[in-house]
Design a protein around this motif. Sequence first.
Motif, PDB file in Angstrom:
ATOM      1  N   TRP A  99       0.919  -1.153  -0.140  1.00 18.55           N
ATOM      2  CA  TRP A  99       0.029  -0.098   0.132  1.00 18.55           C
ATOM      3  C   TRP A  99       0.916   1.383  -0.074  1.00 18.55           C
ATOM      4  O   TRP A  99       1.894   1.325   0.990  1.00 18.55           O
ATOM      5  CB  TRP A  99      -0.956  -0.012   1.251  1.00 18.55           C
ATOM      6  N   GLY A 111      -6.700   3.371  -6.811  1.00 19.30           N
ATOM      7  CA  GLY A 111      -6.816   4.316  -5.483  1.00 19.30           C
ATOM      8  C   GLY A 111      -8.188   4.081  -4.787  1.00 19.30           C
ATOM      9  O   GLY A 111      -9.063   4.225  -5.436  1.00 19.30           O
ATOM     10  N   ARG A 117       3.619  10.354  -3.792  1.00 20.49           N
ATOM     11  CA  ARG A 117       3.286   9.126  -3.125  1.00 20.49           C
ATOM     12  C   ARG A 117       4.419   8.404  -2.328  1.00 20.49           C
ATOM     13  O   ARG A 117       5.602   8.505  -2.705  1.00 20.49           O
ATOM     14  CB  ARG A 117       3.076   8.063  -4.600  1.00 20.49           C
ATOM     15  N   ARG A 170       0.259   5.666  -0.400  1.00 22.88           N
ATOM     16  CA  ARG A 170      -0.593   6.721  -0.330  1.00 22.88           C
ATOM     17  C   ARG A 170       0.135   7.903  -0.889  1.00 22.88           C
ATOM     18  O   ARG A 170       1.207   8.249  -0.818  1.00 22.88           O
ATOM     19  CB  ARG A 170      -0.943   6.958   1.180  1.00 22.88           C
ATOM     20  N   TYR A 212      -5.155   6.246  -1.172  1.00 23.68           N
ATOM     21  CA  TYR A 212      -4.417   4.895  -0.940  1.00 23.68           C
ATOM     22  C   TYR A 212      -4.317   3.871  -2.098  1.00 23.68           C
ATOM     23  O   TYR A 212      -5.389   3.684  -2.759  1.00 23.68           O
ATOM     24  CB  TYR A 212      -4.938   4.044   0.373  1.00 23.68           C
TER      25      TYR A 212
END
Length: 115
Positions: free
Chosen positions: A36, A108, A45, A38, A93
């Motif tokens: 993951w 996302g 990111r 974000r 995310y």
Amino acid sequence: QVQLVESGGGLVQAGGSLRLSCAASGIIDSMYDMGWYRQAPGKQRELVANIQRSGIITYEDSAKGRFTISRNNAKNTVALQMNSLKPEDTAVYYCKGTYYGTVYWGKGTLVTVSS
């Protein structure tokens, strides 16, 4: 065609919890790693957590102790349990997976933490 589809984002108050899920499709065996990332508005990111097929896990420092990543290799899914959420966790995310050297991204899911 390899696809990653996230689910579970939403709006939560500070201190609350959310669980994100991601399912991979279009693959024969399991991904080398799944994780993951974000991206908050105006920021790059960044990694949140990653888990390799072997089970080796990496967490970004702010996620340690609050977030837990898990995966099911047989189902090609990865989940992120997020507890004690803070407003600074607000971001889109993204699920990421690596399959035979190619990196794939989901579209996302938005997580908004209100103060």
